[in-house]
Design a protein around this motif. Structure first.
Motif, PDB file in Angstrom:
ATOM      1  N   UNK A 145       0.845  -1.182   0.000  1.00 47.52           N
ATOM      2  CA  UNK A 145       0.000   0.000   0.000  1.00 47.52           C
ATOM      3  C   UNK A 145       0.888   1.241   0.000  1.00 47.52           C
ATOM      4  N   UNK A 146       0.557   2.205  -0.850  1.00 50.20           N
ATOM      5  CA  UNK A 146       1.291   3.461  -0.857  1.00 50.20           C
ATOM      6  C   UNK A 146       0.863   4.244   0.375  1.00 50.20           C
ATOM      7  N   UNK A 147       1.833   4.561   1.240  1.00 50.08           N
ATOM      8  CA  UNK A 147       1.518   5.259   2.480  1.00 50.08           C
ATOM      9  C   UNK A 147       1.957   6.713   2.454  1.00 50.08           C
ATOM     10  N   UNK A 148       2.772   7.091   1.463  1.00 51.12           N
ATOM     11  CA  UNK A 148       3.201   8.489   1.361  1.00 51.12           C
ATOM     12  C   UNK A 148       3.608   8.807  -0.071  1.00 51.12           C
ATOM     13  N   UNK A 149       3.229   9.992  -0.491  1.00 54.23           N
ATOM     14  CA  UNK A 149       3.670  10.527  -1.782  1.00 54.23           C
ATOM     15  C   UNK A 149       4.486  11.771  -1.479  1.00 54.23           C
ATOM     16  N   UNK A 150       5.763  11.715  -1.752  1.00 51.90           N
ATOM     17  CA  UNK A 150       6.643  12.840  -1.464  1.00 51.90           C
ATOM     18  C   UNK A 150       6.446  13.934  -2.520  1.00 51.90           C
ATOM     19  N   UNK A 151       6.884  15.146  -2.236  1.00 52.21           N
ATOM     20  CA  UNK A 151       6.671  16.243  -3.190  1.00 52.21           C
ATOM     21  C   UNK A 151       7.317  15.970  -4.554  1.00 52.21           C
ATOM     22  N   UNK A 152       6.648  16.435  -5.575  1.00 55.29           N
ATOM     23  CA  UNK A 152       7.157  16.296  -6.940  1.00 55.29           C
ATOM     24  C   UNK A 152       8.386  17.181  -7.116  1.00 55.29           C
ATOM     25  N   UNK A 153       9.378  16.656  -7.840  1.00 58.08           N
ATOM     26  CA  UNK A 153      10.589  17.414  -8.147  1.00 58.08           C
ATOM     27  C   UNK A 153      10.621  17.680  -9.640  1.00 58.08           C
ATOM     28  N   UNK A 154      11.206  18.786 -10.017  1.00 56.29           N
ATOM     29  CA  UNK A 154      11.354  19.091 -11.441  1.00 56.29           C
ATOM     30  C   UNK A 154      12.602  19.919 -11.640  1.00 56.29           C
ATOM     31  N   UNK A 155      13.044  19.961 -12.871  1.00 59.59           N
ATOM     32  CA  UNK A 155      14.239  20.722 -13.196  1.00 59.59           C
ATOM     33  C   UNK A 155      14.450  20.754 -14.695  1.00 59.59           C
TER      34      UNK A 155
ATOM     35  N   UNK B 263      13.215  19.791 -19.859  1.00 62.96           N
ATOM     36  CA  UNK B 263      12.628  19.740 -18.523  1.00 62.96           C
ATOM     37  C   UNK B 263      12.303  18.303 -18.122  1.00 62.96           C
ATOM     38  N   UNK B 264      12.349  18.053 -16.811  1.00 58.42           N
ATOM     39  CA  UNK B 264      12.031  16.732 -16.289  1.00 58.42           C
ATOM     40  C   UNK B 264      11.211  16.875 -15.014  1.00 58.42           C
ATOM     41  N   UNK B 265      10.488  15.796 -14.665  1.00 57.62           N
ATOM     42  CA  UNK B 265       9.713  15.712 -13.427  1.00 57.62           C
ATOM     43  C   UNK B 265       9.901  14.325 -12.835  1.00 57.62           C
ATOM     44  N   UNK B 266       9.878  14.251 -11.519  1.00 56.97           N
ATOM     45  CA  UNK B 266       9.982  12.978 -10.816  1.00 56.97           C
ATOM     46  C   UNK B 266       9.268  13.094  -9.484  1.00 56.97           C
TER      47      UNK B 266
ATOM     48  N   UNK C 135       7.295  13.196 -16.833  1.00 58.77           N
ATOM     49  CA  UNK C 135       5.966  13.812 -16.745  1.00 58.77           C
ATOM     50  C   UNK C 135       4.893  12.904 -17.329  1.00 58.77           C
ATOM     51  N   UNK C 136       5.219  12.187 -18.407  1.00 58.85           N
ATOM     52  CA  UNK C 136       4.233  11.288 -19.018  1.00 58.85           C
ATOM     53  C   UNK C 136       3.885  10.132 -18.090  1.00 58.85           C
ATOM     54  N   UNK C 137       4.866   9.579 -17.400  1.00 53.70           N
ATOM     55  CA  UNK C 137       4.598   8.475 -16.469  1.00 53.70           C
ATOM     56  C   UNK C 137       3.839   8.964 -15.243  1.00 53.70           C
ATOM     57  N   UNK C 138       4.190  10.148 -14.745  1.00 56.29           N
ATOM     58  CA  UNK C 138       3.470  10.688 -13.590  1.00 56.29           C
ATOM     59  C   UNK C 138       2.008  10.949 -13.915  1.00 56.29           C
ATOM     60  N   UNK C 139       1.731  11.388 -15.137  1.00 57.20           N
ATOM     61  CA  UNK C 139       0.340  11.657 -15.506  1.00 57.20           C
ATOM     62  C   UNK C 139      -0.472  10.363 -15.611  1.00 57.20           C
TER      63      UNK C 139
ATOM     64  N   UNK D 158      -3.763   8.250  -6.311  1.00 54.53           N
ATOM     65  CA  UNK D 158      -4.829   8.697  -5.418  1.00 54.53           C
ATOM     66  C   UNK D 158      -6.048   7.778  -5.486  1.00 54.53           C
ATOM     67  N   UNK D 159      -6.169   6.991  -6.545  1.00 54.48           N
ATOM     68  CA  UNK D 159      -7.290   6.072  -6.699  1.00 54.48           C
ATOM     69  C   UNK D 159      -7.079   4.757  -5.959  1.00 54.48           C
TER      70      UNK D 159
END
Length: 67
Positions: free
Chosen positions: A6-16, A22-25, A47-51, A56-57
């Motif tokens: 079970x996912x118990x925490x989602x840490x803040x998104x990082x980008x640069x 540009x990238x996101x993780x 970004x494509x994988x994060x989307x 949350x579901x």
């Protein structure tokens, strides 16, 4: 390797910005359903994988499969 839990925490998104653009993780903490539960961190990069990653579901848990 397959990991279920079970996912118990989602840490803040990082980008640069890198030389390629540009990238996101984002990192997530998952807790296993074993007799001795373990907590592990995994990253979703891009970004494509994060989307596509709708964590949350998930109320009961998830499976992470690494090939």
């Amino acid at each position: 390797m397959e990991l279920q839990g079970k996912i118990i925490a989602a840490l803040p998104e990082r980008s640069g910005t890198s030389a390629r653009g540009e990238w996101k993780a984002q990192d997530f903490v998952i807790e296993t359903h074993d007799a001795y539960p373990r907590k592990m961190v995994f990253s979703v990069f891009g970004a494509d994988r994060l989307s596509r990653f709708q964590y949350s579901d998930w109320t009961g848990g998830c499976s992470i499969i690494r090939h």
